[in-house]
Scaffold this motif. Structure first.
Motif, PDB file in Angstrom:
ATOM      1  N   LYS A 267       0.812  -1.218   0.000  1.00  0.00           N
ATOM      2  CA  LYS A 267       0.000   0.000   0.000  1.00  0.00           C
ATOM      3  C   LYS A 267       0.849   1.274   0.000  1.00  0.00           C
ATOM      4  N   THR A 268       2.170   1.097   0.197  1.00  0.00           N
ATOM      5  CA  THR A 268       3.003   2.258   0.516  1.00  0.00           C
ATOM      6  C   THR A 268       4.281   2.319  -0.320  1.00  0.00           C
ATOM      7  N   LEU A 269       4.521   3.491  -0.903  1.00  0.00           N
ATOM      8  CA  LEU A 269       5.732   3.668  -1.715  1.00  0.00           C
ATOM      9  C   LEU A 269       6.537   4.854  -1.197  1.00  0.00           C
ATOM     10  N   THR A 270       6.909   4.810   0.064  1.00  0.00           N
ATOM     11  CA  THR A 270       7.568   5.988   0.635  1.00  0.00           C
ATOM     12  C   THR A 270       9.013   5.745   1.038  1.00  0.00           C
ATOM     13  N   ALA A 271       9.553   4.590   0.680  1.00  0.00           N
ATOM     14  CA  ALA A 271      10.954   4.349   1.038  1.00  0.00           C
ATOM     15  C   ALA A 271      11.848   5.254   0.194  1.00  0.00           C
ATOM     16  N   ASP A 272      13.031   5.555   0.710  1.00  0.00           N
ATOM     17  CA  ASP A 272      13.980   6.390  -0.031  1.00  0.00           C
ATOM     18  C   ASP A 272      14.938   5.465  -0.784  1.00  0.00           C
ATOM     19  N   GLU A 273      14.677   5.312  -2.076  1.00  0.00           N
ATOM     20  CA  GLU A 273      15.419   4.297  -2.845  1.00  0.00           C
ATOM     21  C   GLU A 273      16.909   4.622  -2.939  1.00  0.00           C
ATOM     22  N   ALA A 274      17.230   5.925  -3.016  1.00  0.00           N
ATOM     23  CA  ALA A 274      18.645   6.299  -3.162  1.00  0.00           C
ATOM     24  C   ALA A 274      19.401   5.999  -1.869  1.00  0.00           C
ATOM     25  N   GLU A 275      18.766   6.342  -0.759  1.00  0.00           N
ATOM     26  CA  GLU A 275      19.405   6.104   0.530  1.00  0.00           C
ATOM     27  C   GLU A 275      19.599   4.604   0.793  1.00  0.00           C
ATOM     28  N   LYS A 276      18.539   3.840   0.462  1.00  0.00           N
ATOM     29  CA  LYS A 276      18.618   2.391   0.664  1.00  0.00           C
ATOM     30  C   LYS A 276      19.720   1.784  -0.198  1.00  0.00           C
ATOM     31  N   CYS A 277      19.741   2.210  -1.449  1.00  0.00           N
ATOM     32  CA  CYS A 277      20.713   1.664  -2.398  1.00  0.00           C
ATOM     33  C   CYS A 277      22.135   1.992  -1.932  1.00  0.00           C
ATOM     34  N   ALA A 278      22.342   3.231  -1.555  1.00  0.00           N
ATOM     35  CA  ALA A 278      23.675   3.656  -1.096  1.00  0.00           C
ATOM     36  C   ALA A 278      24.054   2.930   0.189  1.00  0.00           C
ATOM     37  N   GLY A 279      23.066   2.721   1.054  1.00  0.00           N
ATOM     38  CA  GLY A 279      23.317   2.047   2.332  1.00  0.00           C
ATOM     39  C   GLY A 279      23.842   0.621   2.143  1.00  0.00           C
ATOM     40  N   PHE A 280      23.183  -0.134   1.280  1.00  0.00           N
ATOM     41  CA  PHE A 280      23.644  -1.512   1.009  1.00  0.00           C
ATOM     42  C   PHE A 280      25.076  -1.483   0.479  1.00  0.00           C
ATOM     43  N   LEU A 281      25.313  -0.533  -0.425  1.00  0.00           N
ATOM     44  CA  LEU A 281      26.620  -0.466  -1.076  1.00  0.00           C
ATOM     45  C   LEU A 281      27.722  -0.124  -0.069  1.00  0.00           C
ATOM     46  N   GLN A 282      27.434   0.884   0.748  1.00  0.00           N
ATOM     47  CA  GLN A 282      28.440   1.310   1.726  1.00  0.00           C
ATOM     48  C   GLN A 282      28.828   0.178   2.663  1.00  0.00           C
ATOM     49  N   LYS A 283      27.822  -0.564   3.109  1.00  0.00           N
ATOM     50  CA  LYS A 283      28.103  -1.679   4.014  1.00  0.00           C
ATOM     51  C   LYS A 283      28.968  -2.725   3.327  1.00  0.00           C
ATOM     52  N   ALA A 284      28.618  -3.030   2.095  1.00  0.00           N
ATOM     53  CA  ALA A 284      29.325  -4.107   1.390  1.00  0.00           C
ATOM     54  C   ALA A 284      30.753  -3.706   1.026  1.00  0.00           C
TER      55      ALA A 284
END
Ligand code: FUC
Length: 820
Positions: A267-284
């Protein structure tokens, strides 16, 4: 670097970096001697959420990317409010035999312009390696024991290796490019995507692509993605060039791909895709490739290693996988079947992880913006089929996304039940999508089937039968109960026998000759409702709930139509005797009672068993991929191993590549061909292979119920059954040699074995007596079938078996051996 250091470096590279791909071929590998020339030859990796198809082309590598929540449109519904008013008349038209008029009315009043969203491709990472057009010694593999893709080849005396996998713990796709000489890796890298909005480099190491999902059937595309590829080179130089990354003369390059969307829930499309994407990358990127790879393999193997299967091997196993598929029907290649079985488990682990979306028609692998059938969830067989291997092939966690989807459909389907039919509870039709639409899709002929939720609900109960966990049952009971409430309101009495029937409905996608599909009281609907009510009543009793209500439910169950055997000795697909022996339709919906359900048994309902067999013989063998996968299960349940094997051969017929006979089969990459690619065939056949070796639906754990002549000797370990048993065994010349049973819940373990067994410690086994008192092995209390006077039934000749009872204790292991 001084000379000594460079020599050391070369030695290190030679020793540790290459060839990491290990030996050519091997038991649990798909391998090829040429790159993929099309998608059906490319190989899939996935971590449940991210998927990639890898071509393995030396000069121009293409890695096609998916993210499971990238769907067209956005939160939407497709309930037609005019349905409620039309309902009584539609029903009357059906009872009056005015099927065309009824179908027309449904199309005009119950269908909408919205038929669901499309699962869409994110794009590609393209890597070009100048000068690598002329290569030798090419090899590419997918190691399904580690879930790692590797390709290797030589150019100008240098051996190049690529390793690629999709990591669940680190949420990235990781690639490592190595060479056996330093300074030899030079490449250009770019991303592209049909739905991209921007592509740019963020720095000298990172490409970013963003995009927006498509607008479809008037619903504006609202899913945004952010995809990044990060290049980490050892040695050489890394720079940018027109939105591309340029790596020159590196010793090694690691590429990490991260993708995220703004999807939060249906029902919800409010996630921040750029932040999420960058977050996974930074961790890895803080970890070494070896670390990422190590935790990937560990996480994967935690699931994969639970089951092993050995059906024997032959010379044929030395050939590349595509050649083995091509030659399978002529060769004795039992190891291709065990590979296919394990590939099914690989695909489920790679496409359906806890917390994520269930596997859709293509799992998670799709190269198109407009895939076949939108790559949605077809819940009149295909989605359920995807999950047939989950519990029994020891991947219960992979079942969770489906269970979650059913819970969500019970919310969206509540509105459908109310708006369209004025009913309580929840209902869905034959398709759904990521937005959990629950109205009629595609038109009356296919879509007027208000049973999707009822079938899906069996999965909630099945999970309980395997885990015996009443706390879990508490969480799904409201969904089961609410599904029953819908039918309590929706069922109507038909005029001939006063049975309670579902109307309007269809027997999925099939119609009697000369009639539209629309009908009342289709056999499959009755069987599904029999299960739904039976299971819900049991769940209520177990949880001590809803006494008065379950009394009502019992009355409803008793008034459902019985199964009927028609004039050709067939199990009737419809309430009336309308089947044609020439009907070759891919759906065999009325055999739902035979599989996946347990309403037809050689032991307790031989007439129905024979009628089901007659029906299946009429339907024939070769069909679409998934249909053949289902038939493997049917023939296994009909205790005919050689016929099941014939279906495996039909399914393992090469489609595309060198030979193309048309029709369903298997692509060179081992994915199922409906055609086109549809993953259900893989999962259905995987479950079918297990079903040939072990069944547990008919009051006992049945060993080797449908062993084909081809598999004289073999062993399997780690299959699960209801009641929390985990079973391993081996056989020789068709006789079971040794069985090991782990009892996770305790209770009586009734087993059925082709030959006599005893306890390994010489204690004698007790022959089974009376009913199996293990509640998870309850056999259904089915009404006597109605049999046409014209039906000539065949006898059911059963091979004698040995039935034993073992009183097990929770946590203990029991070992049995063939009686000397
Ligand atoms: C059902 C089947 C088709 C196809 C589609 C996705 O409609 O009848 O064969 O599998 O689902």
């Amino acid at each position: 670097m001084n000379r000594f250091n460079s020599v050391l470096l070369v030695i290190c590279i030679l020793l540790f970096n290459n060839p990491l791909h290990a030996e050519k071929g091997g038991k649990l590998k798909l391998w090829y001697d040429k790159p993929a020339s099309n998608w059906n030859e490319a190989l899939p990796v996935g971590n449940g959420r991210l998927g990639a198809m890898i071509y393995g082309d030396p000069a121009n590598e293409k890695i096609q990317l998916n993210e499971e929540t990238f769907w067209s449109g956005g939160p939407s519904r497709n309930d037609n409010p005019d349905a409620l008013k039309a309902l009584p008349e539609v029903r009357q038209l059906i009872f009056d035999g005015k099927y065309h008029e009824a179908e027309k009315m449904v199309n005009e009043n119950m269908v909408t312009d919205l038929h669901g969203s499309m699962y869409q491709v994110v794009g590609n990472l393209n890597l070009s390696f100048p000068g690598h057009e002329n290569y030798t010694g090419y090899y590419r593999e997918l190691d399904i024991e580690k879930a790692v893709f590797t390709t290797t080849y030589q150019v100008d005396g240098v051996t190049y290796t690529r390793e690629i996998f999709a990591s669940q713990p680190d949420q990235v796709i990781a690639i490592r490019l190595t060479a056996d000489q330093p300074g030899k890796i030079t490449l250009r890298a770019g991303m592209d995507g049909a739905l991209q909005k921007s592509i740019k480099t963020l720095d000298n190491h990172t490409i970013e692509m963003t995009g927006l999902s498509g607008t479809h059937e008037g619903v504006t595309g609202q899913v945004k993605f952010n995809a990044r590829s990060k290049f980490i080179a050892k040695g050489g130089s890394t720079s940018t060039e027109a939105n591309k990354i340029k790596v020159e003369d590196a010793n090694e390059v690691v590429i990490l791909i991260s993708i995220a969307t703004n999807f939060l829930d249906y029902k919800t499309l409010t996630a921040d895709e750029a932040e999420k994407c960058a977050g996974f990358l930074q961790k890895a990127e803080n970890k070494s490739f070896e670390e990422i790879k190590g935790s990937h393999i560990a996480a994967y193997q935690n699931y994969f290693k639970r089951v092993s299967l050995d059906l024997g091997t032959s010379e044929a196993a030395n050939q590349p996988t595509d050649v083995r598929i091509r030659d399978f029907s002529q060769n004795h290649d039992p190891e291709l079947v065990s590979l296919y079985f394990q590939f099914g488990r690989y695909l489920l682990i790679s496409s359906s992880q806890p917390g994520g979306q269930p596997a859709n028609l293509q799992g998670i692998w799709n190269e198109s913006t407009h895939p076949a059938w939108d790559s949605k969830y077809t819940i009149n067989i295909n989605t359920e089929m995807n999950y047939w291997p989950a519990e029994k092939c020891n991947l219960p966690e992979m079942h969770e996304p489906l269970i979650q989807m059913v819970k969500e459909l019970s919310e969206s389907g509540r509105q459908t039940a109310q708006t369209m039919y004025g009913a309580r509870g929840w209902g869905t039709h034959h398709n759904t999508d990521i937005w959990r639409i629950s109205g009629v899709v595609d038109g009356a002929f296919w879509g007027m089937w208000p049973m999707g939720g009822a079938w899906l609900s069996q999965h909630l109960w099945e999970k309980y039968l395997y885990n015996g966990d009443t706390e879990y049952l508490e969480t799904v009971y409201p969904v089961l109960k609410s599904a029953c409430l819908f039918y309590q309101d929706f069922l109507i009495e038909e005029p001939t026998n006063n049975w309670l029937v579902v109307s309007p409905s269809v027997s999925p996608e099939n119609a009697p000759a000369g009639r539209p599909s629309i009908c009342a009281g289709a056999t499959m609907d009755n069987q599904i409702l029999f299960d739904l009510f039976t299971n819900t009543i049991k769940a209520a009793e177990l949880l001590g709930k809803d006494k008065a209500l379950t009394k009502e439910f019992r009355k409803i169950k008793d008034r459902l139509p019985p199964m009927q055997i028609g004039k050709h000795g067939q199990l009737q697909e419809w309430m009336e005797d309308l089947d044609s022996p020439d009907d070759k339709h891919r759906h065999v919906s009325h055999l739902y009672g035979l599989h996946p359900s347990n309403q037809i048994s050689p032991y307790s309902s031989p007439e129905l068993f024979d009628a089901a067999r007659t029906t299946l013989n009429h339907r024939g063998d070769v069909s679409t991929g998934w249909s053949m996968g289902w038939k493997v299960n049917f023939w296994a349940r009909l205790l005919d191993g050689n016929h099941a094997m014939k279906l495996i051969k039909d399914q393992l017929t090469l489609v595309g590549g060198e030979s193309n006979r048309g029709g369903g089969g298997t692509y060179p990459n081992f994915l199922d061909a409906h055609p086109p690619f549809q993953i259900d065939g893989n999962f259905g056949c995987t479950a079918g292979i297990a079903e040939m070796l072990l069944q547990s639906h008919d009051g006992a754990i049945h060993f080797l119920p449908a062993l084909p002549d081809d598999w004289e000797n073999g062993k399997i370990s780690g299959l699960r059954t209801p009641g929390g048993f985990e079973v391993s065994f081996n056989w020789k010349n068709g006789e079971v040699q040794q069985i090991e049973i782990n009892s996770n819940l305790g209770g009586n373990c009734r087993i059925r074995v082709p030959n006599a067994m005893e306890f390994a410690d010489n204690n004698s086994l007790s022959p089974a007596t009376g009913e199996n008192n293990n509640p998870f092995f309850d056999t259904p209390d089915i009404k006597e079938p109605l049999i046409s006077e014209r039906a000539n039934l065949n006898p059911v000749n059963l091979t004698p078996t040995n039935l034993y009872d073992i009183q097990t204790e929770k946590g203990k292991t029991y070992t049995l051996i063939k009686r000397k």
